[in-house]
Write an enzyme that holds these catalytic residues in place. Structure first.
Site, PDB file in Angstrom:
ATOM      1  N   HIS A 100       0.788  -1.227   0.000  1.00  0.00           N
ATOM      2  CA  HIS A 100       0.000   0.000   0.000  1.00  0.00           C
ATOM      3  C   HIS A 100       0.826   1.284   0.000  1.00  0.00           C
ATOM      4  CE1 HIS A 100      -4.527   0.850   0.753  1.00  0.00           C
ATOM      5  NE2 HIS A 100      -4.032   1.592  -0.217  1.00  0.00           N
ATOM      6  N   GLU A 272      -2.068  -4.836  -2.795  1.00  0.00           N
ATOM      7  CA  GLU A 272      -1.763  -5.983  -1.918  1.00  0.00           C
ATOM      8  C   GLU A 272      -2.392  -7.304  -2.364  1.00  0.00           C
ATOM      9  OE1 GLU A 272      -0.650  -5.567   2.001  1.00  0.00           O
ATOM     10  OE2 GLU A 272      -0.061  -3.471   1.801  1.00  0.00           O
TER      11      GLU A 272
HETATM   12  C1  DIR Z   1      -0.683  -2.262  10.772  1.00  0.00           C
HETATM   13  C2  DIR Z   1      -1.070  -3.183   9.627  1.00  0.00           C
HETATM   14  N1  DIR Z   1      -1.713  -1.291  11.072  1.00  0.00           N
HETATM   15  C3  DIR Z   1       0.647  -1.548  10.503  1.00  0.00           C
HETATM   16  N2  DIR Z   1      -1.471  -2.469   8.464  1.00  0.00           N
HETATM   17  C4  DIR Z   1      -1.877  -3.045   7.302  1.00  0.00           C
HETATM   18  O1  DIR Z   1       1.635  -2.235  10.256  1.00  0.00           O
HETATM   19  O2  DIR Z   1       0.696  -0.327  10.535  1.00  0.00           O
HETATM   20  N3  DIR Z   1      -2.368  -2.344   6.337  1.00  0.00           N
HETATM   21  N4  DIR Z   1      -1.812  -4.333   7.105  1.00  0.00           N
HETATM   22  O3  DIR Z   1      -2.912  -2.776   5.189  1.00  0.00           O
HETATM   23 MN    MN Z   2      -3.662  -0.923   3.236  1.00  0.00          MN
HETATM   24 MN    MN Z   3      -1.539  -3.152   3.735  1.00  0.00          MN
END
Ligand code: DIR
Ligand code: MN
Ligand code: MN
Ligand code: MN
Length: 310
Positions: A100, A272
């Protein structure tokens, strides 16, 4: 209206390998066949060149972090310029991620081309961490904060201006796993967020009506960033973090159709998709169908099996 597709084989913002194959998976899943079926004019701009994660293995951990950040900055600038140019030339960019952190560049490009934009963030996570609040340190958990002007300055200042979007023009849909500090940040910024709880509680139709209103009011079009991990793991196993309780097939289909019918769409990301974790590329195929739904075209199994094949 014509579409320009660009792939961003970027996995430097996550700790798991495989999202760099997202663009290949989405092409193999038939995104161009789908566009052809719909009679939409398109061009494949190929993939941006990105350093491979494993090529950094010989470096020390500190050097590796530095190299990753440098490469994410470079990739963001390249993608941002491509996206801005596509929009200025009258095309709709479709960006195939990539983790992302891809959205740092695509949102920057959309904002460069259109000025005040609306942004819909479809994701199980708000991606609104900063280096100070992130539990993981992964940049893919930060792109929304970055687009709002918070985080590493080199990324916040992609294309030389910040912020890319105003808090009142942003809407998060489908979030369910929110870090505590990230939640405080979102509250402080006044970001509208519709969690899976809100969807159950208020009904998806009402939620989408409000989401469309929030991002459309006062803006010159809407950009959509779609993280495949928003879907339930049984619906979409081919993504980095799969969890129980994600969106169903009918919910995500409804969301995409509502966006397609409700906003002036500037472009979107498909983020993703990880074919290494998938079952026979089914997640990428579903994402192609959902992309078409956002473009206002029904392209389900029915069309693929009975209509497109004849
Ligand atoms: C989590 C995971 N909040 C981080 N974030 C994800 O690593 O900051 N986002 N998987 O898609
Ligand atoms: Mn994301
Ligand atoms: Mn992500
Ligand atoms: Mn996510």
């Amino acid at each position: 209206k014509s579409v320009q597709v660009i792939g961003v084989p970027l996995d430097l913002g996550v700790s798991k390998l495989g999202v760099d194959m997202g663009p290949t998976a989405l092409r193999y899943a038939g995104i161009f066949e789908a566009l052809r079926y719909a009679g939409i004019d398109y061009r494949d701009a190929g993939d941006i060149d990105v350093l491979r994660n494993f090529s950094l293995d010989p470096l020390s951990p500190a050097e590796r972090e530095q190299a990753k950040l440098r490469e994410i900055i470079r990739t963001s600038e390249t993608l941002a310029r491509f996206t801005a140019k596509a929009i200025e030339d009258g095309h709709m960019p479709i960006v195939l991620g990539g983790d992302h952190s891809t959205a740092i560049g695509s949102v920057a490009g959309a904002a460069k081309a259109r000025g005040r934009i609306g942004l819909i963030w479809i994701d199980a996570h708000p991606d609104a961490n900063t280096p100070e609040t992130s539990p993981s340190g992964n940049v893919h958990g930060m792109p929304l904060a970055i687009s709002l002007g918070h985080g590493m300055p080199e990324l916040v200042n992609c294309l030389g201006f910040a912020p890319k979007v105003r808090p009142e023009d942003v809407c998060i849909v489908g979030a369910k796993d929110i870090d505590p500090e990230e939640r405080k940040f979102l509250t402080r910024m006044g970001i509208r967020m519709f969690t899976t709880f809100d969807i159950e509680n208020r009904g998806l139709a009402r939620v989408m009506q409000e989401a469309v209103d929030v991002v459309s009011r006062g803006t010159n079009g809407v950009y959509v960033s779609f993280d495949a991990d928003v879907m339930d793991k049984r619906v979409a196993p081919g993504t980095g973090i799969t969890t129980r309780g994600g969106l169903t097939y009918r919910e995500i289909s409804f969301i995409m159709r509502s966006i397609g019918a409700g906003v002036e769409l500037i472009g979107f990301d498909i983020i993703e998709v990880n074919p290494l974790l998938d079952k026979a590329n089914g997640t990428a195929e579903l994402c192609v169908e959902l992309a078409m739904a956002m473009l206002g075209v029904k392209y389900t199994d029915y069309e693929k099996k009975y209509l497109a094949s004849n």
